[in-house]
Design an enzyme around this catalytic site. Sequence first.
Site, PDB file in Angstrom:
ATOM      1  N   PRO A 152       5.494   4.242  -0.920  1.00 10.37           N
ATOM      2  CA  PRO A 152       4.912   3.066  -0.730  1.00 10.37           C
ATOM      3  C   PRO A 152       5.500   1.924  -0.053  1.00 10.37           C
ATOM      4  CG  PRO A 152       6.380   3.363  -2.594  1.00 10.37           C
ATOM      5  CD  PRO A 152       6.358   4.755  -1.798  1.00 10.37           C
ATOM      6  N   VAL A 153       4.609   1.248   0.549  1.00  5.64           N
ATOM      7  CA  VAL A 153       5.222  -0.027   1.483  1.00  5.64           C
ATOM      8  C   VAL A 153       5.425  -1.405   0.673  1.00  5.64           C
ATOM      9  CG1 VAL A 153       4.913  -1.053   3.676  1.00  5.64           C
ATOM     10  CG2 VAL A 153       4.255   1.263   3.189  1.00  5.64           C
ATOM     11  N   GLY A 207       0.767  -1.170  -0.111  1.00  8.05           N
ATOM     12  CA  GLY A 207      -0.006   0.078   0.085  1.00  8.05           C
ATOM     13  C   GLY A 207       0.947   1.422  -0.042  1.00  8.05           C
ATOM     14  N   ASP A 244      -0.968  11.832  12.188  1.00  7.24           N
ATOM     15  CA  ASP A 244      -1.651  11.221  11.179  1.00  7.24           C
ATOM     16  C   ASP A 244      -2.178   9.781  11.639  1.00  7.24           C
ATOM     17  OD1 ASP A 244      -2.964  10.949   8.739  1.00  7.24           O
ATOM     18  OD2 ASP A 244      -0.952  10.303   7.377  1.00  7.24           O
ATOM     19  N   LYS A 257       9.367   0.293   3.889  1.00  5.28           N
ATOM     20  CA  LYS A 257       8.684   1.532   3.389  1.00  5.28           C
ATOM     21  C   LYS A 257       9.809   2.364   2.524  1.00  5.28           C
ATOM     22  CE  LYS A 257       6.032   3.936   6.323  1.00  5.28           C
ATOM     23  NZ  LYS A 257       4.643   4.688   5.544  1.00  5.28           N
TER      24      LYS A 257
END
Length: 835
Positions: free
Chosen positions: A520-521, A514, A632, A535
């Site tokens: 992106p990971v 994701g 976040d 990551k």
Amino acid sequence: MGAITHLFVYSVFFSLLRISITQDSISITPSQSIRDGGTTLVSAGRSFQLGFFSPGNSNSRYVGIWYTVSPDTVVWVANREAPLSDHSGVLKLADDGVLVLLNSTNGTVWSSNTSTTLQNPLAQLLDTGNLVVKDGNDDKPENFLWQSFDYPCDTHLPEMKLGWNLVTGLDRFISSWKSTDDPAPGEYSVRIDPRGLPQRVNMKGDSIKTRAGSWNGITFTGNQGLRPNPVFRYEFVFNEKEIYYDYKLLNTSVFSRFVIDPSGIAQRFIWVDRTQSWEPFFTSEADQCENYGLCGAYATCNINNSPICSCLEGFLPKSPKAWDSIDWSDGCVRRTPLKCKVGDGFRKQTGVKLPDTSSSWYNKSMTLQECEGMCLKNCSCTAYSTLDVRGGGSGCLLWFGSLVDIREFSEGGQDFYIRMAISELGHLEKEGQSSKKKLVGIIVGSALLVVGMIIVGLLLYIWKKKLKKQGTTKGSQRKDYDNEGGKEDMELPIFDLAAIVNATDNFSNNKKLGEGGFGPVYKGTLPEGRDIAVKRLSKNSGQGLDEFKNEVILIAKLQHRNLVKLLGCCIQENENMLVYEYMPNKSLDSFIFDQPKRKLLDWNKRINIIRGVAKGLLYLHEDSRLRIIHRDLKASNILLDNDMNPKISDFGLARSFGGDQIDSETNRIMGTYGYMSPEYAEHGQYSVKSDVFSFGVLVLEIVSGKKNRGFCHPDHHLNLLGHAWKLWIEDRSMELVDELIGDLCTLSNVLRHIHVGLLCVQHRPEDRPNMSSVVQMLSSESFLPKPKQPGFFTVSLEDDSSSSKHGTYSANEITTTSFKARRIRIEGSKREKGK
Ligand SMILES: *[C@@H]1O[C@H](CO)[C@@H](O)[C@H](O)[C@H]1NC(C)=O
Ligand SMILES: *[C@@H]1O[C@H](CO)[C@@H](O)[C@H](O)[C@H]1NC(C)=O
Ligand SMILES: *[C@@H]1O[C@H](CO)[C@@H](O)[C@H](O)[C@H]1NC(C)=O
Ligand SMILES: *[C@@H]1O[C@H](CO)[C@@H](O)[C@H](O)[C@H]1NC(C)=O
Ligand SMILES: *[C@@H]1O[C@H](CO)[C@@H](O)[C@H](O)[C@H]1NC(C)=O
Ligand SMILES: *[C@@H]1O[C@H](CO)[C@@H](O)[C@H](O)[C@H]1NC(C)=O
């Protein structure tokens, strides 16, 4: 009262022969016998006598026990179903210890029912009126071979157990005589009904006529007459071996008996020496409401009302026509059907005789709260209450099936809680003027909201336009990291780029898990088989090597069971990568917002996730050496391990700083709409309370299974927070709960989570609790302050017309496009201004 009394006075005529008795005996041995017209057996204290008698106008002969002071008051009859036709009867004790009543031809008319034999048998009439067969030297009641108290007739004497020996299955109950002339068992009986929570009932044949009710620790719930008194004390014993009610006289020279007469009237009498007569001890006005189930199911009887029957609140007559013509037998039905798992609650009914407990369940050690939870868990549970009212109440009583035979008392009576659809509860409790005020509040609130939404939409639009013009969407995200780590040497494993490339199949798309907050990971598998998550931080971060190292060291220092563990990093060829432990269950949003997978998260799992996130966040805020604001927090940043334990990810990638220092200096806004606190989104001010806000959103999302952002409801334009608040002030919070959540724990527990969620999303940061209070609130039952209207800033953007132009707002949060679109970077514009 006199009119009633005459019913109970048995005019028993005794033969002249008995009056000529010359010799009384205290016991019978196998060589002795009691003959009709001969000796009587007398109790040691001379209170009772046993002999032959003929009742009423009958000529039949019976062996019975009566009071010495009142020979016509027969309390027990041996051969009640087998009368002797002449005066030739003989009561003997056989050598094996069996009492036998023989007729003129030596035929056995009656015998005591004993199976074992005794060495030295003896029959004795005790001063309690109990005829016993025992071993000559053994006076222990438990060793009696046989006793008349085990086979009561129509009289419940002091010390006599009325009820069940569960080991032998013996049921002791009193039954009326057929008539004053015939002691054979009649239609009426008083017995202990052992089904569910045992209760005392008066039966006619096989059906319940009246019901004293279940035992509440002090009395039978429906028996207003049985109260602590100066004459006798009473007890009710129920355990695995026995269920019985008995009473003992406080002054043994007073006589009292409880008897059921041939017409079914049960009453207690006291012997009054002065008048030489029996007086009723307590006469409850046997009124219509005593009739078992008169009003049918879900209705109460109140003798002071007219008509006496009425449906419970929230119920309507099942057959309105019959009901109006005072045929109440069909009872009442729910106005709103139960929803069982999702939205049921309880309404308290006070001051009543508890409903029939024959289909109930109980537990003596559970608390009332556990009781509520237990009831909510089972869809067929219709009510609950305290089992034992003594000392503030203890134990749990649950009803299954319909509730019958409830009566209202003007004083006394008990409380119980009836299961209702939540909407009924709201309806019932809000029937005041206050509801109007609240409605106005909601309308005004909604109007303000819409205005707010439009303003937000416009602002967004303007910001985005500016950003586009300046073309500065890249913005270095990590410039503002402090160099907290100093120049310590890295103890963190450094992964070789080649190894990572290898593990992730050269960052193949198949391996992509994701798009996280900063890039992106990918999933990777190390040669030794271990799974990792990599990551890959945005290449163009412009961050220096040292800076990055320092950050990684900082983040690696944060270790908590509810934080994703950083395994190492990779800094090579302009690639900055972080290597984390791999979480097989991916992120919370893949569960909580996914219809089939949501079902896997039952209430307990959700509580566990909420608490875990709270603890992880508390650690970040207060317990770690550094003070970290996540900035976040959202469902996609909560990863789940194999056991569904939550682990916060992406922490520390936002600004991290040490000590108490709160830097609310604004230079950039990051975060995700739907989770962003008003002050952060509006003014870029952040503090730990901004995370608390996001946490609150998360809690409400977890409870409801709905996204705050993108939430829509047919009835209003509120977002999830607004919706939760609306339900809250309308006392309908249970409607917020995800219908796929499965069995709930307890109502109060669910409401508590919603309550805490609302406190966390308060508009003003100072109104929000800090995370240590949150953790404490979630795990205790302490008082919670009242929430105010939450910060509505993060309204559902779908409602904003401008969002349709930027369709990305409704897109899947994981995709890159939506990710970029969701982030607002005003950093560029601020800097621009600075320049
Ligand atoms: C009954 O039993 C007694 C004593 O055992 C005996 O004397 C008597 O004759 C018996 N009577 C009859 C009719 O069998
Ligand atoms: C005595 O009792 C026996 C057994 O119950 C019975 O068969 C017999 O007819 C009775 N005799 C009289 C005279 O009632
Ligand atoms: C005597 O005991 C037997 C078995 O134990 C039982 O079936 C019977 O009903 C009993 N009779 C009386 C009169 O209690
Ligand atoms: C018990 O009752 C008797 C008769 O009513 C009375 O004389 C006696 O004083 C009472 N005893 C006690 C301890 O109350
Ligand atoms: C009653 O409740 C207690 C405490 O919740 C529990 O330990 C016990 O097992 C329960 N007993 C039954 C029979 O369910
Ligand atoms: C609910 O309670 C009833 C009565 O005790 C029981 O038969 C039933 O199995 C229970 N259902 C569940 C789901 O526990």
